[in-house]
Scaffold this active site. Sequence first.
Site, PDB file in Angstrom:
ATOM      1  N   LYS A 282       0.817  -1.190   0.014  1.00 11.65           N
ATOM      2  CA  LYS A 282      -0.003   0.007  -0.064  1.00 11.65           C
ATOM      3  C   LYS A 282       0.834   1.196   0.125  1.00 11.65           C
ATOM      4  O   LYS A 282       1.920   1.455   0.731  1.00 11.65           O
ATOM      5  CB  LYS A 282      -0.850   0.052   1.090  1.00 11.65           C
ATOM      6  N   GLU A 367     -20.359  -4.355  10.039  1.00 10.14           N
ATOM      7  CA  GLU A 367     -21.110  -3.686  10.631  1.00 10.14           C
ATOM      8  C   GLU A 367     -22.095  -4.156  11.151  1.00 10.14           C
ATOM      9  O   GLU A 367     -22.682  -3.894  12.267  1.00 10.14           O
ATOM     10  CB  GLU A 367     -21.759  -2.458   9.692  1.00 10.14           C
ATOM     11  N   ARG A 395     -25.900  -0.857   6.293  1.00 11.22           N
ATOM     12  CA  ARG A 395     -25.847  -2.408   6.131  1.00 11.22           C
ATOM     13  C   ARG A 395     -26.543  -3.265   7.412  1.00 11.22           C
ATOM     14  O   ARG A 395     -26.664  -4.345   7.111  1.00 11.22           O
ATOM     15  CB  ARG A 395     -24.385  -2.720   6.420  1.00 11.22           C
TER      16      ARG A 395
HETATM   17  C1  LIG Z   1     -19.380  -1.431   4.558  1.00 11.43           C
HETATM   18  C2  LIG Z   1     -18.020  -0.664   4.502  1.00 11.43           C
HETATM   19  N1  LIG Z   1     -17.455  -0.170   5.644  1.00 11.43           N
HETATM   20  C3  LIG Z   1     -16.444   0.518   5.592  1.00 11.43           C
HETATM   21  C4  LIG Z   1     -15.729   0.992   4.592  1.00 11.43           C
HETATM   22  C5  LIG Z   1     -14.797   1.770   4.578  1.00 11.43           C
HETATM   23  N2  LIG Z   1     -13.436   1.543   3.949  1.00 11.43           N
HETATM   24  C6  LIG Z   1     -13.093   1.793   2.752  1.00 11.43           C
HETATM   25  S1  LIG Z   1     -11.881   0.915   2.035  1.00 11.43           S
HETATM   26  C7  LIG Z   1     -11.520   0.098   3.508  1.00 11.43           C
HETATM   27  C8  LIG Z   1     -10.290  -0.846   3.913  1.00 11.43           C
HETATM   28  C9  LIG Z   1     -10.514  -1.821   2.620  1.00 11.43           C
HETATM   29  O1  LIG Z   1      -9.264  -2.533   2.748  1.00 11.43           O
HETATM   30  P1  LIG Z   1      -9.128  -3.307   1.658  1.00 11.43           P
HETATM   31  O2  LIG Z   1     -10.270  -4.134   1.366  1.00 11.43           O
HETATM   32  O3  LIG Z   1      -8.012  -4.533   2.315  1.00 11.43           O
HETATM   33  O4  LIG Z   1      -8.358  -2.775   0.563  1.00 11.43           O
HETATM   34  P2  LIG Z   1      -7.137  -1.908   0.302  1.00 11.43           P
HETATM   35  O5  LIG Z   1      -7.539  -0.433   0.577  1.00 11.43           O
HETATM   36  O6  LIG Z   1      -6.186  -2.421   1.418  1.00 11.43           O
HETATM   37  O7  LIG Z   1      -6.804  -2.061  -0.852  1.00 11.43           O
HETATM   38  C10 LIG Z   1     -12.771   0.429   4.290  1.00 11.43           C
HETATM   39  C11 LIG Z   1     -12.633  -0.227   5.860  1.00 11.43           C
HETATM   40  C12 LIG Z   1     -16.560   0.718   3.307  1.00 11.43           C
HETATM   41  N3  LIG Z   1     -16.071   1.089   2.272  1.00 11.43           N
HETATM   42  N4  LIG Z   1     -17.503  -0.075   3.397  1.00 11.43           N
END
Ligand SMILES: Cc1ncc(C[n+]2csc(CCOP(=O)(O)OP(=O)(O)O)c2C)c(N)n1
Length: 623
Positions: A282, A367, A395
Amino acid sequence: MSSVLEKVNLPADLKGLTLDEMTQLAGEIREFLIETISRTGGHLASNLGMVELTLALLKVFNPPGDKILFDVSHQAYTYKILTGRKDRFSTLRQYGGLSGFLKRDESEYDAFGAGHSGTALSAALGMAVARDRSGGSGHVVAVVGDASLACGVSFEALNNIHSTTSRLILILNDNEMSISANVGSVSRYLGELLANPRYNRWKSSIEDVVKRMSGQSQALRRVYYRLEESVKNLFLHSVLFEEFGFRYIGPIDGHDIPKLIDALEIARDDIRPILLHVATQKGRGYEFAEQCPETWHGTGAFDIESGKVTKPSSAPSYSQIFGSTLERLAARYPSVVAITAAMQTGTGLASFAERYPDRFFDVGINEEHAVVFAAGLATQGITPFFAVYSTFAQRALDYIVHDVCLQNLPVVFCLDRAGIVGDDGPTHHGIFDMAMMRSFPNLVIMQPADGAELVHMLYSAIQWKRPVAIRYPRGNCPGFVSPDQFEEVPLGRAHVLREGWEIQIWALGDMLPLAIATADRLVTKGYSVGVVNARFVAPLDEDLVLSQARLARAFVTIENGVVTGGFGSAVSECLADAGYQGRVIRNGWPKEFVPHGAPSILEEKHGLTPDAIAARVVKALAG
Ligand SMILES: Cc1ncc(C[n+]2csc(CCOP(=O)(O)OP(=O)(O)O)c2C)c(N)n1
């Protein structure tokens, strides 16, 4: 050296590129991303990690015929650039410009829109089944991050895939990060797969031999992957995903283009569900982001050289006030705990987590689980505060009804980013919470007018010992001074800010400045105007509404929420039930998906300005 990026617009343009050109292109895209996001803001760190993987995907697969889905899709900027949107990329996240997420109506290449985590696998399965039924031959590829893979809904899909299709490719993009460090047993398990030294040593030595022997020979490469598959279990004991019916390939270095292409071709040609485990970094390629990927997950505009955000705000945000107040409350009430679903920093809980590690729970992007977990805690005398963005709380609605409200349990929902959020757009605007939750029995819903009132509301929620939702917007509280003493807000009582009799303007929270400015306009036109800080959506202060209704010719409501079914509707219902004969003018966001863009532009477009509201009121009274 001439630019490769200049020559590339569509996936077809990648097909003839040499490896050197692909490598050069990766570098150019990284620069382009950093340069653009430094002006527009956006999801920098996740996108910097995805460059080579996206290039390899587009080299091997052929969208839009092949379907490539990105979970959340905040990491799909390179995909946008290479699917015909390079020239518009500078409009990213601005009103009328490109969305920061994939959107089906933005491009035929966007197989599935997203913004919330965990949906890619289920949608991919739907597409794979549709293909199977029609006898099609296209590929369906879901790119899912390690944190999103641990969403409950991802596991629901995993549980369903093997019995439903034989051809689906899951790319697990594992950067070991959610927004913050990833949490939970799935994350630990993935870490073990990535780090197993004996397996990795064996794998890379075999890979070297195969590379030397095989050159371009598909057949030998296949032999290698088959060998890897059978030997892998000796090292890794049980590969969880194989129990789900996937063939597991990996881990692969997600920045090594030839290896990625190789593995993707193997995945493409197999006739089983495949999970390709790709290790990415990242923030890769921008030192500040590599060092602190959490800070750079999403950023505002910034200075590339210094890594400093261009417009930092000195005033505390609602999230920060929430976090610091919860610390104060935790010091006073041992029963208080904090829960987040992977949004520790965004919701202002980072300091709480450090100070009270055993009273802080990050449950990952789950959630639904967070709500029922909180309900369970509440049955045992614990007072859980679940801090969650309004949009992500959507959700968990059934759990809020069935597990919390029905049992009247004292869970406090702190609905951050309630209202329009701006650049992230319709997937993230928190405008539906009031309309969705207002009918839930037992649930108190309120919104503070400012930071100090938020402090008192958080305190009050503990006293009431029942389900409470406190909504507050994205934004800052200039001039905030934390009150020394906590005060209990009178439950269900609004607060009159300005006396008046002819027109009553009832507003919630961050809409109060708009209410006051509107009142000023109307006063200059000769009306007597009252302004009320409604504070409560449920229970509504019906006594005050009805006593004002005796004289008022018009009630004006203003809310940072969808105008159907929310706060204004509550006031209308109350007045209609009492046979009110005057006018009710509800103001809020229309029942449509409000696009992304600066809030000031969106407010202007949707008539949420003092002049527009005042004009509406004058017209209604004249009619
Ligand atoms: C239901 C929901 N909760 C929280 C989020 C906020 N959110 C956006 S990206 C993320 C982290 C995602 O991590 P990952 O799937 O590992 O992808 P990366 O950003 O590391 O590529 C979160 C918690 C969201 N998009 N959707």
